[in-house]
Motif scaffolding. Structure first.
Motif, PDB file in Angstrom:
ATOM      1  N   GLU A   1       0.856  -1.179   0.000  1.00  0.00           N
ATOM      2  CA  GLU A   1       0.000   0.000   0.000  1.00  0.00           C
ATOM      3  C   GLU A   1       0.901   1.241   0.000  1.00  0.00           C
ATOM      4  OE1 GLU A   1      -2.748   2.633  -0.212  1.00  0.00           O
ATOM      5  OE2 GLU A   1      -3.412   0.541  -0.154  1.00  0.00           O
ATOM      6  N   PRO A   2       0.753   2.138  -0.982  1.00  0.00           N
ATOM      7  CA  PRO A   2       1.643   3.309  -1.047  1.00  0.00           C
ATOM      8  C   PRO A   2       1.663   4.147   0.234  1.00  0.00           C
ATOM      9  CG  PRO A   2       0.388   3.136  -3.067  1.00  0.00           C
ATOM     10  CD  PRO A   2      -0.162   2.101  -2.118  1.00  0.00           C
ATOM     11  N   GLU A   3       0.525   4.271   0.904  1.00  0.00           N
ATOM     12  CA  GLU A   3       0.458   5.081   2.127  1.00  0.00           C
ATOM     13  C   GLU A   3       0.833   4.295   3.384  1.00  0.00           C
ATOM     14  OE1 GLU A   3       0.044   8.378   1.958  1.00  0.00           O
ATOM     15  OE2 GLU A   3       0.002   8.034  -0.209  1.00  0.00           O
ATOM     16  N   ASP A   4       1.025   2.983   3.264  1.00  0.00           N
ATOM     17  CA  ASP A   4       1.386   2.135   4.401  1.00  0.00           C
ATOM     18  C   ASP A   4       2.284   0.997   3.908  1.00  0.00           C
ATOM     19  OD1 ASP A   4       1.632   0.670   6.717  1.00  0.00           O
ATOM     20  OD2 ASP A   4      -0.474   0.061   6.793  1.00  0.00           O
TER      21      ASP A   4
ATOM     22  N   ASP B   1      -4.666   2.455  -2.519  1.00  0.00           N
ATOM     23  CA  ASP B   1      -4.299   3.811  -2.912  1.00  0.00           C
ATOM     24  C   ASP B   1      -5.473   4.778  -2.787  1.00  0.00           C
ATOM     25  OD1 ASP B   1      -2.305   5.672  -3.756  1.00  0.00           O
ATOM     26  OD2 ASP B   1      -3.187   5.664  -5.771  1.00  0.00           O
ATOM     27  N   GLY B   2      -6.209   4.664  -1.685  1.00  0.00           N
ATOM     28  CA  GLY B   2      -7.259   5.632  -1.381  1.00  0.00           C
ATOM     29  C   GLY B   2      -8.582   5.410  -2.076  1.00  0.00           C
TER      30      GLY B   2
ATOM     31  N   GLU C   1       2.350   1.875  -9.995  1.00  0.00           N
ATOM     32  CA  GLU C   1       3.078   0.628  -9.724  1.00  0.00           C
ATOM     33  C   GLU C   1       4.464   0.909  -9.156  1.00  0.00           C
ATOM     34  OE1 GLU C   1       0.943  -2.158 -13.116  1.00  0.00           O
ATOM     35  OE2 GLU C   1       2.683  -0.956 -13.643  1.00  0.00           O
ATOM     36  N   ARG C   2       5.143   1.941  -9.640  1.00  0.00           N
ATOM     37  CA  ARG C   2       6.462   2.283  -9.084  1.00  0.00           C
ATOM     38  C   ARG C   2       6.346   2.657  -7.608  1.00  0.00           C
ATOM     39  NH1 ARG C   2       6.890   4.625 -14.120  1.00  0.00           N
ATOM     40  NH2 ARG C   2       6.516   6.727 -13.348  1.00  0.00           N
ATOM     41  N   ARG C   3       5.188   3.225  -7.208  1.00  0.00           N
ATOM     42  CA  ARG C   3       4.973   3.590  -5.803  1.00  0.00           C
ATOM     43  C   ARG C   3       4.474   2.424  -4.959  1.00  0.00           C
ATOM     44  NH1 ARG C   3       1.009   6.838  -4.445  1.00  0.00           N
ATOM     45  NH2 ARG C   3      -0.175   6.788  -6.376  1.00  0.00           N
ATOM     46  N   SER C   4       4.197   1.259  -5.593  1.00  0.00           N
ATOM     47  CA  SER C   4       3.557   0.183  -4.829  1.00  0.00           C
ATOM     48  C   SER C   4       4.091  -1.226  -5.113  1.00  0.00           C
ATOM     49  CB  SER C   4       2.047   0.197  -5.095  1.00  0.00           C
ATOM     50  OG  SER C   4       1.775  -0.059  -6.458  1.00  0.00           O
TER      51      SER C   4
END
Length: 173
Positions: free
Chosen positions: A38-41, A93-94, A122-125
């Motif tokens: 998860e990008p935020e976690d 991603d929200g 995808e690069r962020r996750s």
């Protein structure tokens, strides 16, 4: 569960994003999985098969091969039949992703991977890729999607592809 930057469920008629996934096996019958988070976690992690949403008027087969090339760099593939189908819904991603996923069998001798074709999301996750043996997958303590993948892979290797796609139980997270 790759959210590849394509249309979300709210943008798709009927509310389900059409997705093609690939159960890619190498000559040693290892399966290639992506390690997502998860990008935020970033502590919220899981493993999943390559694949993603259909674009434009492409077929599921075309989407499977395109997504595989973009996410793994693997293009030397023999695409086989649809093994499994499932409906899934999950937050990522929200937002909520509601998907109709088809899992294709594919084989390759090309085991080197490259993630240069990943989308921005995808690069962020995506933390990377790994080839797994059936035994390693069965012993894994990490989350893997679909959740019965170890059992499904063992059956596939023991019995071969099903004559018609197996409909898996929906997964709602």
């Amino acid at each position: 569960m790759s959210a590849d930057g394509a249309a979300g469920a709210e943008d798709v008629p009927g509310g389900l994003r059409r997705v093609a996934r690939v159960v890619l096996l190498d000559p040693q019958d290892r399966v290639l999985l992506m390690h997502g988070f998860e990008p935020e976690d970033p502590a919220d992690r899981w493993w999943f098969t390559p694949g993603g949403g259909l674009e434009g008027d492409e077929t599921r087969e075309q989407a499977a091969l395109r997504e595989l090339a973009e996410e793994t760099g693997i293009t030397e593939v023999e695409l086989g039949p649809v093994l499994w189908r499932r409906i899934c819904s999950f937050p990522f991603d929200g937002r909520r992703w509601n998907q109709d996923e088809w899992y294709f069998l594919a084989r390759t001798a090309q085991t080197a991977t490259a993630t240069s074709g990943l989308t921005e999301l995808e690069r962020r996750s995506v933390a990377g890729l790994r080839w797994w043996t059936s035994a390693e997958l069965s012993a894994a303590r990490e989350t893997v999607y679909p959740t019965r993948l170890a059992e499904l892979l063992r059956t596939l290797l023991d019995e071969g592809p099903p004559s018609t796609p197996v409909v898996l139980a929906p997964e709602i997270v």
